[in-house]
Scaffold this motif. Structure first.
Motif, mmCIF file in Angstrom:
data_model
loop_
_atom_site.group_PDB
_atom_site.id
_atom_site.type_symbol
_atom_site.label_atom_id
_atom_site.label_comp_id
_atom_site.label_asym_id
_atom_site.label_seq_id
_atom_site.Cartn_x
_atom_site.Cartn_y
_atom_site.Cartn_z
ATOM 1 N N ILE A 41 0.849 -1.374 -0.113
ATOM 2 C CA ILE A 41 0.044 -0.034 0.027
ATOM 3 C C ILE A 41 0.833 1.200 -0.036
ATOM 4 O O ILE A 41 1.759 1.454 0.754
ATOM 5 N N THR A 49 -7.246 3.761 -1.962
ATOM 6 C CA THR A 49 -6.181 3.106 -1.238
ATOM 7 C C THR A 49 -5.428 2.543 -2.974
ATOM 8 O O THR A 49 -6.034 2.046 -3.762
ATOM 9 N N ARG A 56 -0.439 4.384 -0.821
ATOM 10 C CA ARG A 56 -1.472 5.593 -0.772
ATOM 11 C C ARG A 56 -2.626 5.084 -0.117
ATOM 12 O O ARG A 56 -3.135 4.086 -0.334
ATOM 13 N N ARG A 57 -3.391 5.778 0.393
ATOM 14 C CA ARG A 57 -4.752 5.784 0.893
ATOM 15 C C ARG A 57 -5.621 6.802 0.553
ATOM 16 O O ARG A 57 -5.242 7.891 0.052
ATOM 17 N N ASN A 58 -6.984 6.619 0.583
ATOM 18 C CA ASN A 58 -7.958 7.552 0.113
ATOM 19 C C ASN A 58 -7.730 8.254 -1.227
ATOM 20 O O ASN A 58 -7.565 9.243 -1.422
ATOM 21 N N GLY A 63 -10.520 0.823 -5.469
ATOM 22 C CA GLY A 63 -8.923 0.420 -5.080
ATOM 23 C C GLY A 63 -8.313 0.674 -6.516
ATOM 24 O O GLY A 63 -8.701 0.617 -7.428
#
Length: 429
Positions: free
Chosen positions: A291, A297, A293-295, A407
């Motif tokens: 992972i 994902t 990066r998030r938001n 995602g």
């Protein structure tokens, strides 16, 4: 000094063997854990290293290819050689390399890196070297060393132009790292590969341990940020081992790494359970279902052949509860691109095809033509540059809404994974 390109070379050990003789055979100054296979080599190497370092050993690790920096390939104590040290090792070797060249044995690119690793580890010095083959085994440059422990990770079709057209032939090439007196740790294999590997074990008189028979994963469950494992090693059972990596394939890699370190360790007692837990809890494998990066994902994975992609997609399905997945895909022209696209089609709702920074990368338009046959026109988006393609994929996920469960998977090549980590400034890139 021009050494050609890594993927175009003449398969022989003559050049590297002559150079190592000139250097005084530094690869024989420490025990070696030698790792070959098609998929999982780098992750397994990093897991072996984590266990050995937790035992307060100084460890050299040589892996390939790199994600961002060439220096990643040669690590001591878990860290790539500094720019200064990398240059120093090269400069120390240069006179011997030039002498070898003048004798009609011009050292090639990967051979030079291998020699730098072996010499640098001897000079440090390290207690153990964990060495990943570049390609194959028998004539791979790393095979001038004899592994005290040899690990063969799962074998599948890849580099068929170099290694052979079928699994049995490829297994025969990779089995070349198995030498008399070694302990061989075999990951679970297709029957064709297993037969070839076991024949090599018998021919050399090596000792063998097989995943699923002498050691393996007894239980595993998905946990926050990874999985919780019960592993059966060669010397005992290890419970409640947290591994911050996703997928059954990484659990198998951990079992192989554990068995390899047990085999390297004297006596019949199991490793200290807290040591194992601590080592694996700190493990990482950049670019493998990572992972970054998030938001939304964003997950990066280096899968580049069908065997690796099956493991990746199984892990993605198990560990990530995505309602939709947008794929950003760049591949090498010499890979089984149809095989990769066929596997991706049921998983990706839409695919953004692009190219990575390698000159071997398939042009985006050419990849799009192949993708259309699997995904249909409405699901394929062509973006020439990878940075723009990543922006497009993230934008498409954002457009689905914050709570849509969409995602982004960036995959298709080690170079694609490395480029994406660099562009999105992942840790360590």
């Amino acid at each position: 000094m021009e050494r050609g390109v890594e993927w175009d070379f003449e398969p022989t050990l003559d050049r590297i063997a002559a150079l190592m003789d000139l250097l005084g055979s530094p690869q024989r100054s420490y025990p070696v854990v030698h790792i070959a296979g098609t998929n999982g080599k780098t992750s397994t190497a990093r897991l072996v290293e984590a266990l050995l370092r937790e035992r307060n050993l100084r460890v050299g690790r040589f892996t390939s290819p790199h994600l961002v920096s060439m220096r990643e390939r040669i690590c001591v104590d878990g860290e790539p050689l500094s720019e200064e040290r990398f240059a120093q090792v090269y400069e120390e070797l240069a006179p011997y390399v030039e002498l070898n060249d003048t004798q009609g044995r011009r050292i090639q690119f990967f051979e030079l890196l291998t020699a730098m690793a072996y010499a640098g580890f001897a000079d440090t010095p390290v207690d153990v070297a964990v060495i990943e083959t570049g390609m194959g085994g028998t004539w791979d440059a790393t095979n001038v060393a004899d592994g005290t422990v040899d690990v063969i990770t799962p074998i599948s079709l890849d580099h068929t132009d170099r290694l052979g057209p079928d699994i049995a032939t490829i297994a025969g090439e990779k089995a070349g790292i198995i030498k008399p007196g070694a302990t061989v740790i075999l990951a679970q294999q297709d029957i064709e590969a297993a037969e070839v590997l076991m024949r090599r074990v018998a021919d050399t008189g090596a000792v063998v341990a097989r995943e699923g028979i002498e050691f393996g994963v007894l239980a595993r469950e998905v946990a926050m940020g990874g999985q919780l494992l019960t592993l059966r090693g060669l010397k005992g059972v290890y419970e409640d081992v947290y591994l911050p990596l996703y997928g059954a394939h990484q659990a198998g890699n951990a079992a192989c790494a554990l068995a390899a370190v047990e085999a390297l360790t004297g006596g019949d007692d199991p490793l200290d359970i807290e040591l194992v837990r601590q080592a694996f809890a700190q493990a990482s494998s950049p670019g493998r279902l990572e992972i970054i990066r998030r938001n939304p994902t964003v997950v990066v994975d280096a899968a580049h052949n069908p065997g690796g992609m099956i493991a990746t997609l199984d892990g993605l399905h198990e560990a990530f509860d995505f309602a939709k997945v947008i794929g950003v895909v760049a591949v090498m022209s010499d890979k089984d691109v149809d095989g990769l696209l066929e596997l991706l089609e049921p998983v990706l709702d839409e695919i953004v095809v692009t190219r990575n920074s390698s000159p071997r990368s398939m042009p985006a338009e050419e990849l799009a033509e192949l993708a259309l046959g699997f995904f249909g026109e409405d699901r394929v988006h062509v973006v020439e540059r990878l940075d723009d393609a990543i922006d497009r994929g993230i934008g498409m996920a954002d457009a689905e809404g914050e709570f849509s469960g969409t995602g982004v998977l960036i995959t298709g090549s080690v170079v694609t994974a490395g480029d994406a980590r660099f562009l999105l400034k992942a840790d360590g890139s």
